[in-house]
Design an enzyme around this catalytic site. Structure first.
Site, PDB file in Angstrom:
ATOM      1  N   ASN A 117       0.827  -1.206   0.000  1.00  0.00           N
ATOM      2  CA  ASN A 117       0.000   0.000   0.000  1.00  0.00           C
ATOM      3  C   ASN A 117       0.859   1.252   0.000  1.00  0.00           C
ATOM      4  OD1 ASN A 117      -0.519   1.960   2.486  1.00  0.00           O
ATOM      5  ND2 ASN A 117       0.161   0.004   3.341  1.00  0.00           N
ATOM      6  N   PHE A 121      -1.804   8.085   4.357  1.00  0.00           N
ATOM      7  CA  PHE A 121      -2.585   8.668   5.453  1.00  0.00           C
ATOM      8  C   PHE A 121      -3.862   9.351   4.948  1.00  0.00           C
ATOM      9  CE2 PHE A 121       1.179   9.392   8.649  1.00  0.00           C
ATOM     10  CZ  PHE A 121       1.261   8.033   8.859  1.00  0.00           C
ATOM     11  N   SER A 182       5.566   5.045   8.923  1.00  0.00           N
ATOM     12  CA  SER A 182       4.927   4.739   7.641  1.00  0.00           C
ATOM     13  C   SER A 182       5.845   5.182   6.506  1.00  0.00           C
ATOM     14  CB  SER A 182       3.589   5.464   7.515  1.00  0.00           C
ATOM     15  OG  SER A 182       3.114   5.375   6.182  1.00  0.00           O
ATOM     16  N   ASN A 184       4.819   5.947   3.561  1.00  0.00           N
ATOM     17  CA  ASN A 184       3.995   6.560   2.517  1.00  0.00           C
ATOM     18  C   ASN A 184       3.760   8.054   2.663  1.00  0.00           C
ATOM     19  OD1 ASN A 184       3.696   4.028   1.280  1.00  0.00           O
ATOM     20  ND2 ASN A 184       2.079   3.485   2.728  1.00  0.00           N
ATOM     21  N   THR A 185       4.329   8.670   3.703  1.00  0.00           N
ATOM     22  CA  THR A 185       4.333  10.125   3.824  1.00  0.00           C
ATOM     23  C   THR A 185       5.779  10.575   3.657  1.00  0.00           C
ATOM     24  OG1 THR A 185       2.399  10.211   5.274  1.00  0.00           O
ATOM     25  CG2 THR A 185       3.925  12.056   5.400  1.00  0.00           C
ATOM     26  N   LYS A 215       5.243   3.059  17.401  1.00  0.00           N
ATOM     27  CA  LYS A 215       5.212   2.051  16.336  1.00  0.00           C
ATOM     28  C   LYS A 215       6.450   2.232  15.463  1.00  0.00           C
ATOM     29  CE  LYS A 215       2.201  -0.234  13.016  1.00  0.00           C
ATOM     30  NZ  LYS A 215       0.821  -0.398  12.529  1.00  0.00           N
ATOM     31  N   ASN A 244       5.728  -1.731  11.575  1.00  0.00           N
ATOM     32  CA  ASN A 244       4.988  -1.178  10.442  1.00  0.00           C
ATOM     33  C   ASN A 244       5.311  -1.984   9.182  1.00  0.00           C
ATOM     34  OD1 ASN A 244       3.463   0.762   8.875  1.00  0.00           O
ATOM     35  ND2 ASN A 244       4.005   2.310  10.388  1.00  0.00           N
TER      36      ASN A 244
END
Length: 354
Positions: A117, A121, A182, A184-185, A215, A244
């Protein structure tokens, strides 16, 4: 499980994000259908005193929770409760609503039972979700909030986003999961440094008086991860959520060039990270709650994580591949594993392989 495999063939014909939206719609609708949730609860919940624990002031009737990312906007809380989870981690949430990255941004690796993915966010924003939670809180299960920064927030101002989120959810959640891992940011993982952790947890613990967990990424070196863990705990973290998603694209046969991978292929990395953290904390006689997530698809893997020091585990991707009976199957088989090995309670098994 058999019935779900037939349904899965239909679901997997849809784009993954479209399929998820359909599931979200059905889950949001379910509480409005008389007697449906009691029926689901009877079918999917597994309740046994052997599995029940009180951790950091919260009661968990079994060790299996939902990982962040599935119910981003707290629209499925009641239905997910009826599927047997002991706790739900909602989000990731940011102060302002944002649409996330460009589509497509979600892919299945079906042969590997894994997901990739690059969502970024996407969420309705803290205020909208907080108002939603006000209607159901306090809830029958612990509700955690996974918090992250908005994409357009600069690194210098990132801490303000986390502080704002802690204030917003201080009265309608049971714990916070701090997400700086994450992939993805843009540049979010750069915040995984001791100076930021120190400043962040010092500030959050002033505002949020319930448990706060960090996390972490599975892609950190073990030494870096251990330093961050100790730093977070020095400044108020109650524990660690490991891990994560990963950017190790060698784990799947046909990876996309963006986004994090979760699911079965992540299991070895996630398990090893948990083990090293647990060993270090044990050697230093430091007490912390460890929550293991990443590649847990059955009771065997969940039991491994518990024996390596996890008090709780979380699932997400496996539910997509195995269906809504997953949680019940894990808990039922976990009970069998514990009784086979002579444990009278799950807490006796936590960390025995260290």
């Amino acid at each position: 499980m058999l019935h779900y495999q037939n349904l899965r063939q239909l679901i997997f014909r849809f784009d993954p994000e479209v399929a998820h939206s359909v599931v979200e719609f059905v889950c949001a609708l379910a509480p409005k259908i008389p007697a449906l949730l009691p029926f689901l609860s009877k079918k999917f919940c597994f309740n046994d005193p052997l599995l029940s624990q009180e951790i950091d002031g919260m009661r968990f009737y079994n060790p299996v929770g939902l990982a962040a990312g599935f119910d981003k906007n707290a629209t499925m809380v009641e239905t997910l409760c009826a599927l047997g989870f002991s706790h739900l981690e909602l989000g990731a949430l940011t102060p302002l609503a944002q649409s996330g990255n460009e589509k497509p941004r979600l892919w299945r690796h079906t042969n590997e039972e894994s997901i990739q993915n690059a969502m970024g966010f996407n969420n309705d924003g803290a205020n909208a979700v907080s108002m939603r939670l006000d209607k159901c809180y306090p809830f029958v299960l612990p509700l955690g909030i996974n918090i992250g920064k908005n994409k357009l927030t600069s690194q210098e101002n990132a801490i303000e986003d986390y502080i704002a989120l802690a204030k917003t959810f201080s009265q309608n959640s049971d714990y916070l999961s701090v997400n700086i891992s994450s992939p993805n940011t843009p540049n979010l993982r750069d915040l995984q440094n001791e100076a930021f952790i120190k400043e962040l947890f010092s500030a959050l613990c002033e505002i949020y008086k319930k448990p706060i967990y960090l996390k972490i990424s599975p892609d950190l070196s073990i030494d870096s991860a251990l330093n961050l863990v100790e730093c977070a705990m020095d400044f108020g973290a109650k524990g660690i959520i490991a891990t994560n998603t990963t950017l190790d694209y060698s784990l799947v046969a046909n990876p996309k060039e963006k986004g994090g991978i979760s699911g079965k292929v992540l299991a070895p990395k996630s398990r090893e990270m948990l083990k090293q953290i647990a060993l270090t904390l044990k050697a230093k006689k430091r007490k912390a709650t460890l929550i293991s997530v990443g590649g847990i698809a059955d009771a065997k893997e969940a039991y491994l994580r518990i024996r390596l020091g996890a008090s709780l585990v979380q699932v997400f991707s496996a539910m997509i591949f195995k269906g809504p009976s997953l949680v019940k199957c894990i808990n039922r088989d976990l009970k069998d594993h514990l009784e086979r090995d002579g444990f009278n309670h799950i807490s006796e098994a936590v960390g025995v392989d260290l």
